[in-house]
Write a protein that holds these residues in place. Structure first.
Motif, PDB file in Angstrom:
ATOM      1  N   HIS A 280      -5.579  17.861  80.405  1.00 16.51           N
ATOM      2  CA  HIS A 280      -5.886  19.121  79.697  1.00 16.51           C
ATOM      3  C   HIS A 280      -6.732  18.741  78.346  1.00 16.51           C
ATOM      4  O   HIS A 280      -7.454  19.451  78.006  1.00 16.51           O
ATOM      5  N   LEU A 281      -6.589  17.540  78.014  1.00 20.96           N
ATOM      6  CA  LEU A 281      -7.517  16.946  76.957  1.00 20.96           C
ATOM      7  C   LEU A 281      -8.922  17.179  77.371  1.00 20.96           C
ATOM      8  O   LEU A 281     -10.115  17.479  76.282  1.00 20.96           O
ATOM      9  N   ILE A 282      -9.279  17.121  78.486  1.00 21.05           N
ATOM     10  CA  ILE A 282     -10.758  17.077  79.143  1.00 21.05           C
ATOM     11  C   ILE A 282     -11.038  18.653  79.243  1.00 21.05           C
ATOM     12  O   ILE A 282     -12.077  19.447  79.098  1.00 21.05           O
TER      13      ILE A 282
ATOM     14  N   MET B 180     -14.876  10.993  76.948  1.00 24.45           N
ATOM     15  CA  MET B 180     -13.614  11.322  76.609  1.00 24.45           C
ATOM     16  C   MET B 180     -13.442  11.792  75.411  1.00 24.45           C
ATOM     17  O   MET B 180     -12.728  12.990  75.131  1.00 24.45           O
TER      18      MET B 180
ATOM     19  N   ALA C  28       0.787  13.905  80.389  1.00 25.52           N
ATOM     20  CA  ALA C  28      -0.400  14.371  80.826  1.00 25.52           C
ATOM     21  C   ALA C  28      -1.653  14.472  80.222  1.00 25.52           C
ATOM     22  O   ALA C  28      -1.350  14.786  78.841  1.00 25.52           O
ATOM     23  N   ASP C  29      -2.722  14.134  80.537  1.00 23.62           N
ATOM     24  CA  ASP C  29      -3.819  13.840  79.794  1.00 23.62           C
ATOM     25  C   ASP C  29      -5.171  14.754  80.207  1.00 23.62           C
ATOM     26  O   ASP C  29      -6.095  15.073  79.244  1.00 23.62           O
TER      27      ASP C  29
END
Lengths: 120, 283, 289
Positions: free
Chosen positions: C42-44, C256, C39-40
């Motif tokens: 949440h980084l943004i 990003m 899962a990525d």
């Protein structure tokens, strides 16, 4: 005729549990004799998969002809359909109210699952 | 020796690295595509296929002339895949793992198994190298049986390069478990770093020797370098962020064939991996 | 309430970048990160976790070497090659079927339930978000995806939200199937490469298999214009609807790194393209196009 209602509690005043596979338990009501039987569903609450199938198996083992619940998934529905059980969904309030609603023809008999399966 | 090439994040260049390592390998080498949901190695290697066979999983079948509907099979099934009704037994194949517990549990020997196809394995050659590919049928959910079949097909002889699926869950485990070395391919971006951390946690949990290769080096930031330095993880190669590599890839051409100046980079990477494995063997 | 899943077939094509941008552009959506394996989003989106739930995994066997009588039956019957010659269970290979437990004459096997991961209900600057983290080397990600989607639906219904935006995972296996069944549309974000085209084809087959309308966009389209053209033609042939291209633009990585959605970042060709795609997708979802 035996009717199962998914519920939270072991008596007629217990609230209907809108879930089937992961319901707290089922109250089995014999509409001819008014006898009650509570079937807990604790084991399936923890199940990783197939909770609906095994919940259906549990209520079938009690010899029911009718099930009242909130929603039902596709696999559980297939099992109940195969066993010839009539399934009514969209119930709310207490078990007593749900049974009255059934008697007054206010519940809808469903011919298919009312919610998507847990994973396909 | 078996080298698996994995990454947490998809699209970081696993296939690019695997294919190029194969092309610079000096001896006997096999490429095994274990990304069976979306195998791409074939697009670059254009193999001559020598044969293919169906990959199946066992599915229980009940003989109703023997079944007494006792329900033991249902009790034995830890996947909750069986319901026993008064006149029938329902087996939900989408939940069945084909473990055979129900077959063992049946006191009447009423359960046998049929083979249910879920994918296929193809094998052949590409130039001097061997080629094996697993392909999961569309609509099938469980890829590990196909991956395990590819692993059984390639065995352990010579250099085996396993192109793993992305992620860190069961299909990846099936592809990288018990390999001699796992090369984690990442890109130097926040997403790349985050997913690299997951991949590192995975290879550590499996006890696999590992190192990192950075693809598209020069893009993004220094997060991956800082992380690897802090964690003591070796960076064995940095493949530059070069539009010509991307264009070669787009058209299914191999970087080392298109851009021969990249050859030493992959040769050095392959040697480094070999040395790491040899050092462990000696230790 | 509508559900839009964004998937890619091939990984790394820009699916999460697109999801994050849509999250910023949508007025009244719930976000569901269904790429539970890596899962990525949440980084943004920088979610603030409100609720935290554990997710039960399957069983795993262990063998007590003191009690083991070395009869070999478990090893013989295990179909997952999970028991080695020293009668130790390889937890990563064990699928928890319990066959070893059933055959062991000495009662040396125990089966334990593992915690496979956690899932969360969070708030973000763009609205509620349901997301999850699968522990490493765990299975059943399809089930976790279903859990995330179910909760997102409940929130959307309770809050009267119009759209659920689902960030799917790469591939065509169980988490993907779980991400796209029953959605109103699946947007496949691909790239103009042979691999991208090949993987797109398999995802479109999957969408057709589960009867989900498919939309296609091509990221980094100018890297190989010939491939882009081929993909557009091919998608339409397969009954998918082409909704736009995004040019190769290093602003995407810069956004990003800044932990911003592309549509929050400085104006750029990629941002413009994504906003155009969003307008098209929204019209399609609303039945206006």
């Amino acid at each position: 005729m035996k009717v199962a209602v998914s519920c939270i509690g072991d008596n007629l005043d217990a609230a209907v549990d809108p879930r089937f596979g992961r319901a707290q338990g089922f109250l089995i009501v014999d509409t001819d004799t008014a006898a009650l039987q509570y079937v807990p569903n604790a084991q399936n609450l923890q199940a990783v998969q197939g909770a609906g199938i095994q919940a259906a198996q549990n209520v079938l083992n009690a010899g029911i002809e009718v099930l009242i619940t909130g929603n039902i998934g596709p696999k559980a529905f297939r099992v109940l359909q195969e066993a010839g059980v009539r399934v009514y969904t969209g119930a709310s309030g207490s078990v007593r109210q749900a049974l009255e609603a059934l008697q007054d023809n206010q519940l809808l008999e469903t011919s298919q699952a009312t919610k998507p399966g847990h994973w396909m | 020796m078996i080298v698996s090439i994995a990454s947490g994040k998809g699209g970081t260049g696993k296939t690019t690295v695997a294919i190029n390592l194969l092309r610079v390998a000096p001896g006997e080498a096999v490429y095994a595509d274990c990304d069976v949901e979306e195998p791409n190695g074939r697009l670059f290697l254009r193999p001559e296929i020598a044969g293919e066979y169906t990959c199946t999983v066992p599915l229980p079948v009940v003989d109703y002339t023997k079944c007494t509907f006792c329900g033991r099979c249902r009790e034995a099934c830890r996947f909750n895949a069986i319901a026993v009704l008064p006149k029938s037994v329902m087996i939900f194949q989408e939940l069945c793992h084909g473990c055979g517990a129900c077959v063992m549990a049946c006191p009447e020997r009423a359960i046998s198994e049929r083979e249910r196809p879920i994918g296929k394995v193809s094998h052949g050659t590409s130039g001097n190298a061997g080629f094996v590919e697993g392909l999961l049928n569309v609509g099938e959910a469980m890829s590990p049986p196909v991956i395990r079949q590819v692993r059984r097909h390639v065995g352990r002889d010579g250099l085996v390069l396993i192109d793993a699926p992305p992620g860190t869950s069961c299909p990846v485990i099936a592809a990288v478990n018990n390999t001699d070395f796992c090369l984690l391919v990442t890109e130097p971006t926040p997403f790349g770093l985050h997913d690299l951390k997951l991949a590192v946690a995975m290879v550590r949990a499996l006890g696999l020797p590992h190192a990192v290769a950075i693809n598209r080096a020069g893009l993004g930031d220094r997060g991956v370098h800082d992380y690897c330095a802090a964690e003591g993880i070796e960076i064995l190669a940095e493949i530059p962020n070069d539009r010509r590599i991307a264009e070669a890839y787009a058209h299914g051409r191999t970087a080392v064939e298109e851009l021969p100046e990249l050859r030493p980079l992959f040769e050095k990477l392959l040697r480094a991996i070999g040395e790491r494995i040899a050092a462990r063997g000696a230790a | 309430m509508k559900q839009l899943a964004i998937v890619s077939g091939k990984g790394g094509t820009g699916k999460t970048t697109l999801t994050a941008a849509f999250a910023a552009l949508a007025d009244n959506a719930v976000m569901a990160d269904c790429d539970v394996d890596a899962a990525d989003l949440h980084l943004i989106l920088a979610p603030e976790i409100g609720e935290r739930h554990s997710f039960a995994g399957g069983l795993t066997a262990t063998i007590d070497s003191e009690a083991c009588v070395i009869c070999g039956q478990c090893r013989e019957m295990c179909r997952f090659d999970a028991i080695d010659e020293t009668f130790t269970v390889d937890a990563a290979a064990c699928e928890g079927c319990g066959v070893c437990y059933d055959v062991c004459p000495a009662g040396a096997v125990t089966l334990t339930n593992e915690v496979a991961g956690e899932w969360y209900v969070s708030s973000t600057r763009f609205g509620p978000m349901v997301h999850a983290a699968l522990n490493v080397a765990q299975e059943n990600s399809g089930k976790l995806v279903a859990q995330v989607r179910q909760r997102a639906r409940e929130i959307a219904e309770a809050d009267g939200r119009e759209l659920i935006i689902i960030d799917g995972s790469p591939g065509i296996g169980c988490p993907v199937i779980s991400s796209l069944t029953g959605v109103d549309a699946v947007l496949v974000c691909t790239e103009p490469t042979l691999s991208g085209q090949h993987d797109l084809e398999r995802v479109l087959e999957l969408a057709a298999h589960f009867d989900v309308p498919a939309l296609v966009c091509v990221n980094k389209a100018d890297l190989a214009p010939d491939m882009t053209e081929a993909i557009v033609a091919h998608s339409e042939e397969k009954g998918a609807r082409f909704v736009g291209t995004i040019p190769y633009d290093e602003t995407v990585v810069a956004a990003m790194i800044a932990a911003r959605a592309l549509s929050e970042h400085e104006p750029s060709p990629a941002r413009e393209a994504v906003e155009e795609i969003w307008r098209t997708v929204r019209q399609i979802l609303n039945g206006e196009a």
